[in-house]
Each structure stands twice: as C-alpha cells, then as structure tokens.
Design a protein around this motif. Sequence first.
Motif, short mmCIF file in Angstrom:
data_model
loop_
_atom_site.label_atom_id
_atom_site.label_comp_id
_atom_site.label_asym_id
_atom_site.label_seq_id
_atom_site.Cartn_x
_atom_site.Cartn_y
_atom_site.Cartn_z
N HIS A 30 91.36 28.55 98.55
CA HIS A 30 90.58 28.78 98.60
C HIS A 30 90.16 27.58 97.91
CE1 HIS A 30 85.87 28.93 97.70
NE2 HIS A 30 86.48 28.97 96.28
N ASP A 31 91.03 27.44 97.11
CA ASP A 31 91.60 27.01 95.87
C ASP A 31 93.00 26.54 95.40
OD1 ASP A 31 89.28 24.95 95.03
OD2 ASP A 31 88.40 26.61 94.63
N ASP A 42 86.81 25.88 90.99
CA ASP A 42 85.25 25.25 90.91
C ASP A 42 84.49 26.57 90.47
OD1 ASP A 42 82.58 25.16 91.98
OD2 ASP A 42 83.29 23.52 92.04
N ARG A 60 81.96 27.08 93.75
CA ARG A 60 82.43 27.49 95.28
C ARG A 60 82.78 28.52 95.32
NH1 ARG A 60 86.73 25.56 96.87
NH2 ARG A 60 86.62 25.84 98.11
N PRO A 105 82.90 28.34 102.15
CA PRO A 105 82.51 26.56 102.00
C PRO A 105 83.33 25.47 101.66
CG PRO A 105 81.98 28.26 100.10
CD PRO A 105 82.88 28.62 101.46
N ARG A 143 85.54 22.03 100.85
CA ARG A 143 85.58 21.22 99.39
C ARG A 143 85.54 20.40 99.80
NH1 ARG A 143 91.64 22.68 96.85
NH2 ARG A 143 90.50 21.95 95.10
#
Length: 89
Positions: free
Chosen positions: A63-64, A69, A72, A87, A89
Amino acid sequence: MSARVTLFSRPGCHLCDEARAVVARVCAEVGESFAEVSVDDDPELERRFGHEVPVTFVDGHQHDYWRVDPTRLRAALIADPAEGHRPER
C-alpha cells in the motif's frame, strides 16, 4: 481473524515510529487491527524491503512505503476487501 494491515519495519527507524503511530490511529478509528513485522528478523524481508521501510500492506497488497498517508489508509480500510479496491497513489 487476521489483521488487514501489516507494517514491515525495523527497530530504531524514526520513519517506522511515525508510520506505526499513523497505522495504529487509523486502525483504531475504523475498528481494524494491524500486525508489525521486523524486516531484520528475516533475510528475505530485509532483501525485499530493507531500503523502503516502513512498508505497509493492506489485505496482502503493498500500500505505502516510507510514509503512511492516513487518508489513503483509511480509504483502503473502509473499502470492501472482496472488491479488491486499492486507492491510486
């Protein structure tokens, strides 16, 4: 029930400390749990994520990395995991 969020981190990492705080806060807000795994405990994880920690996964998908974030992350956790929504990026 397993955690929907996994945080890959390492001890002594200030970005990991910041990410942990964001993940814990957002997970608490939406009623989810998270698991934390140290990349230093597994050579394969160290090879894969060692230069990107902290790395977050949601529902088994990356995801990250480096920063989390909260907007998000919240959106990903509110989405129906069966729909496979991630979602952009």
